[in-house]
Design an enzyme around this catalytic site. Structure first.
Site, PDB file in Angstrom:
ATOM      1  CB  THR A  90      -9.079   9.998  13.308  1.00  0.00           C
ATOM      2  OG1 THR A  90     -10.458  10.195  13.046  1.00  0.00           O
ATOM      3  CG2 THR A  90      -8.773   8.549  13.395  1.00  0.00           C
TER       4      THR A  90
ATOM      5  CE1 TYR B 276       1.831   6.016  10.832  1.00  0.00           C
ATOM      6  CE2 TYR B 276       0.016   5.490   9.244  1.00  0.00           C
ATOM      7  CZ  TYR B 276       1.304   5.081   9.766  1.00  0.00           C
ATOM      8  OH  TYR B 276       1.631   3.729   9.740  1.00  0.00           O
ATOM      9  CG  PHE B 277      -0.921  14.716  12.679  1.00  0.00           C
ATOM     10  CD1 PHE B 277      -0.365  14.028  13.720  1.00  0.00           C
ATOM     11  CD2 PHE B 277      -1.873  15.629  13.095  1.00  0.00           C
ATOM     12  CE1 PHE B 277      -0.826  14.026  14.955  1.00  0.00           C
ATOM     13  CE2 PHE B 277      -2.194  15.859  14.678  1.00  0.00           C
ATOM     14  CZ  PHE B 277      -1.428  14.880  15.433  1.00  0.00           C
TER      15      PHE B 277
ATOM     16  NE  ARG C 293      -7.969  17.694   8.488  1.00  0.00           N
ATOM     17  CZ  ARG C 293      -9.093  18.279   8.713  1.00  0.00           C
ATOM     18  NH1 ARG C 293      -8.746  19.352   9.303  1.00  0.00           N
ATOM     19  NH2 ARG C 293     -10.434  17.826   8.467  1.00  0.00           N
TER      20      ARG C 293
ATOM     21  CE  LYS D 255      -6.316   3.288  11.509  1.00  0.00           C
ATOM     22  NZ  LYS D 255      -5.356   2.086  10.987  1.00  0.00           N
TER      23      LYS D 255
ATOM     24  CE1 TYR E  21      -8.598   4.704   8.955  1.00  0.00           C
ATOM     25  CE2 TYR E  21      -9.420   6.896   9.737  1.00  0.00           C
ATOM     26  CZ  TYR E  21      -8.547   6.085   9.447  1.00  0.00           C
ATOM     27  OH  TYR E  21      -6.899   6.316   9.415  1.00  0.00           O
TER      28      TYR E  21
ATOM     29  CG  PHE F 138       1.572  -0.175   6.884  1.00  0.00           C
ATOM     30  CD1 PHE F 138       1.590   0.895   7.315  1.00  0.00           C
ATOM     31  CD2 PHE F 138       2.971  -0.887   6.635  1.00  0.00           C
ATOM     32  CE1 PHE F 138       2.781   1.665   7.619  1.00  0.00           C
ATOM     33  CE2 PHE F 138       3.908  -0.261   6.997  1.00  0.00           C
ATOM     34  CZ  PHE F 138       3.882   1.046   7.359  1.00  0.00           C
TER      35      PHE F 138
ATOM     36  N   GLY G 108     -18.874  16.052   8.852  1.00  0.00           N
ATOM     37  CA  GLY G 108     -17.902  15.158   9.573  1.00  0.00           C
ATOM     38  C   GLY G 108     -16.540  15.774   9.676  1.00  0.00           C
TER      39      GLY G 108
ATOM     40  CB  SER H  41      -5.534   7.996  12.521  1.00  0.00           C
ATOM     41  OG  SER H  41      -6.030   9.003  12.036  1.00  0.00           O
TER      42      SER H  41
ATOM     43  N   GLY I  21       0.922  -1.092  -0.014  1.00  0.00           N
ATOM     44  CA  GLY I  21       0.009  -0.108   0.061  1.00  0.00           C
ATOM     45  C   GLY I  21       0.794   1.155  -0.131  1.00  0.00           C
TER      46      GLY I  21
HETATM   47  C1  UD1 Z   1      -9.161  11.650   7.043  1.00  0.00           C
HETATM   48  C2  UD1 Z   1      -9.228  11.095   8.281  1.00  0.00           C
HETATM   49  C3  UD1 Z   1      -7.862  10.503   8.555  1.00  0.00           C
HETATM   50  C4  UD1 Z   1      -7.409   9.561   7.654  1.00  0.00           C
HETATM   51  C5  UD1 Z   1      -7.214  10.085   6.414  1.00  0.00           C
HETATM   52  C6  UD1 Z   1      -6.815   9.259   5.198  1.00  0.00           C
HETATM   53  C7  UD1 Z   1     -10.823  11.879  10.064  1.00  0.00           C
HETATM   54  C8  UD1 Z   1     -11.052  13.095  10.951  1.00  0.00           C
HETATM   55  N1  UD1 Z   1      -9.595  12.089   9.381  1.00  0.00           N
HETATM   56  O1  UD1 Z   1      -8.277  12.833   7.112  1.00  0.00           O
HETATM   57  O2  UD1 Z   1      -8.018   9.634   9.837  1.00  0.00           O
HETATM   58  O3  UD1 Z   1      -6.335   8.950   8.217  1.00  0.00           O
HETATM   59  O4  UD1 Z   1      -8.456  10.707   5.948  1.00  0.00           O
HETATM   60  O5  UD1 Z   1      -7.757   8.435   4.430  1.00  0.00           O
HETATM   61  O6  UD1 Z   1     -11.305  10.815  10.028  1.00  0.00           O
HETATM   62  N2  UD1 Z   1     -10.866  18.436   1.195  1.00  0.00           N
HETATM   63  C9  UD1 Z   1     -11.321  19.355   0.333  1.00  0.00           C
HETATM   64  N3  UD1 Z   1     -11.727  18.959  -0.969  1.00  0.00           N
HETATM   65  C10 UD1 Z   1     -11.335  17.497  -1.383  1.00  0.00           C
HETATM   66  C11 UD1 Z   1     -10.898  16.692  -0.431  1.00  0.00           C
HETATM   67  C12 UD1 Z   1     -10.631  17.272   0.841  1.00  0.00           C
HETATM   68  O7  UD1 Z   1     -11.557  20.691   0.498  1.00  0.00           O
HETATM   69  O8  UD1 Z   1     -11.782  17.221  -2.621  1.00  0.00           O
HETATM   70  C13 UD1 Z   1     -10.352  19.177   2.620  1.00  0.00           C
HETATM   71  C14 UD1 Z   1     -11.032  18.280   3.623  1.00  0.00           C
HETATM   72  O9  UD1 Z   1     -12.274  19.123   3.944  1.00  0.00           O
HETATM   73  C15 UD1 Z   1     -10.054  18.446   4.719  1.00  0.00           C
HETATM   74  C16 UD1 Z   1      -8.909  18.325   4.151  1.00  0.00           C
HETATM   75  O10 UD1 Z   1      -8.971  18.712   2.579  1.00  0.00           O
HETATM   76  O11 UD1 Z   1     -10.386  19.893   5.257  1.00  0.00           O
HETATM   77  C17 UD1 Z   1      -7.934  17.143   4.321  1.00  0.00           C
HETATM   78  O12 UD1 Z   1      -9.116  16.101   3.924  1.00  0.00           O
HETATM   79  P1  UD1 Z   1      -8.565  14.587   3.486  1.00  0.00           P
HETATM   80  O13 UD1 Z   1      -7.210  14.563   2.888  1.00  0.00           O
HETATM   81  O14 UD1 Z   1      -9.633  13.893   3.089  1.00  0.00           O
HETATM   82  O15 UD1 Z   1      -8.096  14.082   5.062  1.00  0.00           O
HETATM   83  P2  UD1 Z   1      -8.685  14.184   6.523  1.00  0.00           P
HETATM   84  O16 UD1 Z   1     -10.163  14.257   6.214  1.00  0.00           O
HETATM   85  O17 UD1 Z   1      -8.329  15.202   7.214  1.00  0.00           O
END
Ligand code: UD1
Length: 342
Positions: free
Chosen positions: A129, A180-181, A234, A156, A152, A83, A300, A127, A13
């Site tokens: 999360t 992980y962030f 983030r 974790k 999900y 993983f 969410g 995570s 992965g």
């Molecule tokens: C989520 C999970 C995290 C997980 C990660 C990987 C939660 C809170 N977070 O992170 O645990 O490890 O996914 O799958 O459960 N965004 C846009 N447009 C897009 C896509 C995203 O604006 O098309 C924004 C989102 O609103 C967010 C940021 O980009 O603010 C990051 O989003 P994303 O990459 O999906 O990660 P998380 O939601 O932070």
């Protein structure tokens, strides 16, 4: 001298393949188990190409205990990294039982087999999360965990609890959970990177696919949050830096440096970046125009979270090194490589 070997579950992965490269380059042998549910065997060919190493690759599901047991019977290793889990937040809401079954069964099988076969060291992919919507930034490992916002996220949290309890009973074993962030970017060779199936749910793959013309327009989910520019914040961590954190964790355990047999570390940069900042930086670094629009908030989403990585920096001896510019450049190079763009 025979090299130490690490079992990498889910090693084909995104994070797993980058970690295989860093482990091999740090002097470890690796054995990979993967069921290819969200990965391709070719990723391991690319890891072999980058490192020149021989890598046994076993197609097996870690939820299938008998298939998994055969890996323990055949290979010698003292350490394993887990993983092998599903990670799509939205899908986990639609298919909660799939997430609980997959993510928890594979972990429990791994703990049982490691205990039975006397394989002491385990690294677990946790995570940020688990912190939910934090009241205070940045978050340290002492920041209270909160109720998960998705199945999900709950897997974790429950996995950490399972490990904490198991390590109390199995005092000859050790676990390091890495929280992980947001992992982004790709290997500088552009031979491995993230391979999202279908429409990407995460920000950076959506950005790179939009730049490549596969998606028409990036939606920025919300510009009315209580943040400086109104978009979410983030802590984006480079995947190669993240991979190196796993090597540091394995080193710590194999060298007998652990202070407790269950330890937790935040793996982030310590820098909060907004979605708008990231989209703008991507354009600037890669000299291109990204088609994006402001869209409604995504249900969410957490408003803001970034890490205090002091404990990882000082205790684990690991620090994020690549700049956001380098990381966003590597993400675009990977997308170009995949699509054959010059
Ligand atoms: C989520 C999970 C995290 C997980 C990660 C990987 C939660 C809170 N977070 O992170 O645990 O490890 O996914 O799958 O459960 N965004 C846009 N447009 C897009 C896509 C995203 O604006 O098309 C924004 C989102 O609103 C967010 C940021 O980009 O603010 C990051 O989003 P994303 O990459 O999906 O990660 P998380 O939601 O932070």
């Amino acid at each position: 001298m025979k090299k130490e070997c690490v079992l990498v579950c889910g090693g084909a992965g995104y994070i797993g393949s980058h970690t295989c490269v860093e482990l091999i380059q740090a002097g470890y042998d690796v054995v990979v188990v993967d069921n290819f549910s969200n990965s391709e065997p070719s990723a391991i060919d690319h890891v072999r190409r980058i490192t020149g190493a021989e890598i046994p690759l076993i197609e097996a599901d870690c939820c299938d205990r008998e298939a998994f047991r055969k890996v323990f019977e055949k290979y010698e290793f003292n350490s394993a990294i887990h993983f092998a889990a599903s990670k799509a937040v939205g899908e986990s809401v639609q298919k909660p039982m799939l997430y609980y079954r997959n993510n928890l069964t594979s972990l429990m099988n791994l703990i049982d087999l490691m205990h039975e076969f006397n394989r002491p060291n385990l690294v677990f992919s946790s995570s940020c999360t688990v912190y939910g919507e934090p009241k205070k930034q940045p978050v340290t490992e002492q920041t209270p965990r909160q109720e998960a916002t998705s199945p999900y996220g709950n897997t974790k949290k429950i996995s950490e609890d399972i490990l904490r309890d198991a390590m109390k009973a199995y005092t000859d074993m050790k676990t390091i959970a890495l929280r992980y962030f947001n992992p982004i970017g790709a290997h500088p060779s552009a031979l491995i990177g993230e391979l999202p199936r279908g429409v990407p749910q995460n920000l950076v793959p959506y950005v790179t696919q939009t730049a490549a013309g596969i998606r028409e327009c990036l939606s920025i989910f919300g510009d009315d949050y209580p943040t400086p520019d109104g978009s979410c914040i983030r802590d984006y961590i480079d995947v190669v830096d993240l991979a190196k954190a796993h090597v540091a964790a394995i080193n710590r355990m194999t060298q007998g440096k652990s202070e407790a047999n269950f330890e937790v570390f935040n793996i982030g940069t310590g820098r909060g970046v907004s979605v708008l900042e990231l989209a703008n930086k991507f354009q600037q670094v890669n000299h291109l125009k990204l088609n994006y629009k402001i869209a409604p908030r995504r249900e969410g989403d957490i408003i803001a979270i970034w890490a205090d990585p002091t404990r990882a920096n000082t205790v684990l001896g690991w620090k994020a090194e690549r700049t956001l510019d380098e990381t966003l450049e590597s993400a675009w190079n990977w997308e170009k490589h995949l699509r054959g763009i010059e």
